[in-house]
Scaffold this motif. Structure first.
Motif, PDB file in Angstrom:
ATOM      1  N   PRO A  58      91.643 -82.061 -60.832  1.00  0.00           N
ATOM      2  CA  PRO A  58      92.045 -82.323 -59.443  1.00  0.00           C
ATOM      3  C   PRO A  58      93.006 -81.250 -58.934  1.00  0.00           C
ATOM      4  O   PRO A  58      93.751 -80.633 -59.703  1.00  0.00           O
ATOM      5  CB  PRO A  58      92.749 -83.685 -59.534  1.00  0.00           C
ATOM      6  CG  PRO A  58      92.229 -84.317 -60.787  1.00  0.00           C
ATOM      7  CD  PRO A  58      91.979 -83.181 -61.736  1.00  0.00           C
ATOM      8  N   ARG A  59      92.968 -81.054 -57.624  1.00  0.00           N
ATOM      9  CA  ARG A  59      93.888 -80.146 -56.917  1.00  0.00           C
ATOM     10  C   ARG A  59      93.732 -78.692 -57.354  1.00  0.00           C
ATOM     11  O   ARG A  59      94.672 -77.913 -57.304  1.00  0.00           O
ATOM     12  CB  ARG A  59      95.345 -80.604 -57.096  1.00  0.00           C
ATOM     13  CG  ARG A  59      95.601 -81.999 -56.555  1.00  0.00           C
ATOM     14  CD  ARG A  59      97.012 -82.468 -56.813  1.00  0.00           C
ATOM     15  NE  ARG A  59      97.271 -82.593 -58.254  1.00  0.00           N
ATOM     16  CZ  ARG A  59      96.895 -83.628 -58.998  1.00  0.00           C
ATOM     17  NH1 ARG A  59      96.259 -84.638 -58.443  1.00  0.00           N
ATOM     18  NH2 ARG A  59      97.178 -83.671 -60.287  1.00  0.00           N
ATOM     19  N   ARG A  60      92.532 -78.302 -57.763  1.00  0.00           N
ATOM     20  CA  ARG A  60      92.285 -76.919 -58.159  1.00  0.00           C
ATOM     21  C   ARG A  60      91.288 -76.217 -57.241  1.00  0.00           C
ATOM     22  O   ARG A  60      90.852 -75.112 -57.550  1.00  0.00           O
ATOM     23  CB  ARG A  60      91.768 -76.862 -59.606  1.00  0.00           C
ATOM     24  CG  ARG A  60      92.735 -77.433 -60.643  1.00  0.00           C
ATOM     25  CD  ARG A  60      94.024 -76.644 -60.702  1.00  0.00           C
ATOM     26  NE  ARG A  60      94.984 -77.221 -61.616  1.00  0.00           N
ATOM     27  CZ  ARG A  60      95.232 -76.778 -62.851  1.00  0.00           C
ATOM     28  NH1 ARG A  60      94.566 -75.714 -63.292  1.00  0.00           N
ATOM     29  NH2 ARG A  60      96.106 -77.358 -63.620  1.00  0.00           N
ATOM     30  N   ALA A  61      90.938 -76.829 -56.125  1.00  0.00           N
ATOM     31  CA  ALA A  61      89.930 -76.229 -55.245  1.00  0.00           C
ATOM     32  C   ALA A  61      90.371 -74.861 -54.739  1.00  0.00           C
ATOM     33  O   ALA A  61      89.570 -73.924 -54.658  1.00  0.00           O
ATOM     34  CB  ALA A  61      89.624 -77.157 -54.075  1.00  0.00           C
TER      35      ALA A  61
ATOM     36  N   PHE B 254      97.304 -89.145 -64.023  1.00  0.00           N
ATOM     37  CA  PHE B 254      97.422 -87.722 -63.690  1.00  0.00           C
ATOM     38  C   PHE B 254      96.071 -87.072 -63.390  1.00  0.00           C
ATOM     39  O   PHE B 254      96.022 -85.934 -62.940  1.00  0.00           O
ATOM     40  CB  PHE B 254      98.094 -86.976 -64.855  1.00  0.00           C
ATOM     41  CG  PHE B 254      99.367 -87.621 -65.317  1.00  0.00           C
ATOM     42  CD1 PHE B 254     100.529 -87.484 -64.581  1.00  0.00           C
ATOM     43  CD2 PHE B 254      99.389 -88.400 -66.462  1.00  0.00           C
ATOM     44  CE1 PHE B 254     101.708 -88.089 -64.992  1.00  0.00           C
ATOM     45  CE2 PHE B 254     100.559 -89.007 -66.884  1.00  0.00           C
ATOM     46  CZ  PHE B 254     101.717 -88.851 -66.143  1.00  0.00           C
ATOM     47  N   LEU B 255      94.990 -87.794 -63.674  1.00  0.00           N
ATOM     48  CA  LEU B 255      93.643 -87.240 -63.521  1.00  0.00           C
ATOM     49  C   LEU B 255      92.809 -88.147 -62.621  1.00  0.00           C
ATOM     50  O   LEU B 255      91.814 -88.728 -63.056  1.00  0.00           O
ATOM     51  CB  LEU B 255      92.954 -87.084 -64.880  1.00  0.00           C
ATOM     52  CG  LEU B 255      93.479 -85.995 -65.807  1.00  0.00           C
ATOM     53  CD1 LEU B 255      92.749 -86.043 -67.138  1.00  0.00           C
ATOM     54  CD2 LEU B 255      93.317 -84.619 -65.174  1.00  0.00           C
ATOM     55  N   LYS B 256      93.236 -88.267 -61.391  1.00  0.00           N
ATOM     56  CA  LYS B 256      92.496 -89.094 -60.442  1.00  0.00           C
ATOM     57  C   LYS B 256      91.655 -88.197 -59.536  1.00  0.00           C
ATOM     58  O   LYS B 256      92.196 -87.391 -58.780  1.00  0.00           O
ATOM     59  CB  LYS B 256      93.462 -89.940 -59.606  1.00  0.00           C
ATOM     60  CG  LYS B 256      94.129 -91.059 -60.401  1.00  0.00           C
ATOM     61  CD  LYS B 256      94.954 -91.956 -59.495  1.00  0.00           C
ATOM     62  CE  LYS B 256      95.537 -93.112 -60.287  1.00  0.00           C
ATOM     63  NZ  LYS B 256      96.352 -94.004 -59.424  1.00  0.00           N
ATOM     64  N   ALA B 257      90.351 -88.357 -59.636  1.00  0.00           N
ATOM     65  CA  ALA B 257      89.441 -87.585 -58.795  1.00  0.00           C
ATOM     66  C   ALA B 257      89.140 -88.368 -57.528  1.00  0.00           C
ATOM     67  O   ALA B 257      88.809 -89.554 -57.587  1.00  0.00           O
ATOM     68  CB  ALA B 257      88.148 -87.290 -59.548  1.00  0.00           C
ATOM     69  N   ALA B 258      89.266 -87.719 -56.383  1.00  0.00           N
ATOM     70  CA  ALA B 258      88.913 -88.372 -55.128  1.00  0.00           C
ATOM     71  C   ALA B 258      87.423 -88.662 -55.103  1.00  0.00           C
ATOM     72  O   ALA B 258      86.618 -87.868 -55.609  1.00  0.00           O
ATOM     73  CB  ALA B 258      89.293 -87.479 -53.953  1.00  0.00           C
ATOM     74  N   PRO B 259      87.001 -89.780 -54.533  1.00  0.00           N
ATOM     75  CA  PRO B 259      85.569 -90.095 -54.460  1.00  0.00           C
ATOM     76  C   PRO B 259      84.813 -89.033 -53.661  1.00  0.00           C
ATOM     77  O   PRO B 259      85.335 -88.470 -52.699  1.00  0.00           O
ATOM     78  CB  PRO B 259      85.535 -91.446 -53.740  1.00  0.00           C
ATOM     79  CG  PRO B 259      86.898 -92.015 -53.894  1.00  0.00           C
ATOM     80  CD  PRO B 259      87.829 -90.845 -53.943  1.00  0.00           C
ATOM     81  N   SER B 260      83.585 -88.792 -54.068  1.00  0.00           N
ATOM     82  CA  SER B 260      82.727 -87.832 -53.364  1.00  0.00           C
ATOM     83  C   SER B 260      81.331 -88.407 -53.210  1.00  0.00           C
ATOM     84  O   SER B 260      80.813 -89.042 -54.136  1.00  0.00           O
ATOM     85  CB  SER B 260      82.645 -86.517 -54.144  1.00  0.00           C
ATOM     86  OG  SER B 260      81.659 -85.664 -53.588  1.00  0.00           O
TER      87      SER B 260
END
Length: 224
Positions: free
Chosen positions: A35-38, A111-117
């Motif tokens: 997450p947060r690496r875009a 710490f590893l929550k991925a936003a839904p897509s």
């Protein structure tokens, strides 16, 4: 960032790898890392000489948040089509929660929550991905919908995701502790030895860039 073969790059996202593939009509990304690496992935893509707007497809190997962590962000930035196996879709879209199989996953979950897509192209098994030259190989076990991908260039490039990894060139199966079905995951890793490829890249571990299938056949021989 590391060039693996012509038109294929390994992009590091923390302790996990994403992989960029140059195709005739733009770019394809295999997984999106943490997450947060875009933003960091976008910078890495520019360093390959391409633009983020060239990205038209994101192939996801599986639902774990260290592999789809930046998926929603990148899809929003680019409009890229998301491809995933149907068995993992409900977790990726947020319809179902991320399964937890081990205390390590429980501790890391905050710490590893991925936003839904959204998922634009659900896969049902082996076969076409919608990208010419890239074939899906269903490798369940690590997750129910884990998929590896085979690129038909450079003698064959296998994108194994977490179906396998390699340490000092020695192939290993997915870690049992974080696999939904370790026995099935092992059988999937063994099955990869039946394919033809010269190069193998992984979500974790070092790429094998010469006669990679022999390393998988050695692995399969140890586990049959």
């Amino acid at each position: 960032m590391r060039r693996i073969v012509d038109g294929v790059w390994e992009l590091r996202s923390g302790y996990v790898h994403a992989h960029l593939i140059e195709v005739d009509d733009g770019l394809v990304l295999v997984d999106t890392g943490l997450p947060r690496r875009a933003g960091k992935l976008a910078l890495a893509i520019r360093r390959t000489g391409h633009d983020l707007d060239d990205l038209h497809t994101i192939l996801t190997t599986h639902q774990h948040p260290d592999h789809i962590g930046s998926l929603a962000d990148l899809r929003q930035r680019t409009g890229a089509r998301v491809v995933a196996h149907r068995a993992d879709v409900a977790v990726i879209t947020g319809e179902l929660p991320q399964p937890v199989h081990h205390w390590v996953m429980r501790l890391s979950a905050p710490f590893l929550k991925a936003a839904p897509s959204p998922v634009d192209h659900p896969l049902d098994g082996d076969g076409p991905t919608g990208v010419p030259g890239i074939t899906a190989v269903h490798t369940p076990g690590h997750t129910p919908g884990h998929v590896s991908f085979l690129l038909d260039r450079a003698g064959g490039v296998l994108f194994a995701g977490d179906a396998a990894s390699a340490v000092f060139g020695r192939v290993r199966a997915a870690p049992r502790a974080v696999s939904a079905d370790p026995a099935l995951a092992l059988r999937s890793a063994v099955r990869l030895a039946e394919l033809d490829f010269q190069v193998a890249v992984f979500g974790h571990g070092t790429a094998v860039t010469g006669d990679a299938v022999s390393r998988f056949r050695d692995f399969a021989a140890r586990h049959r």
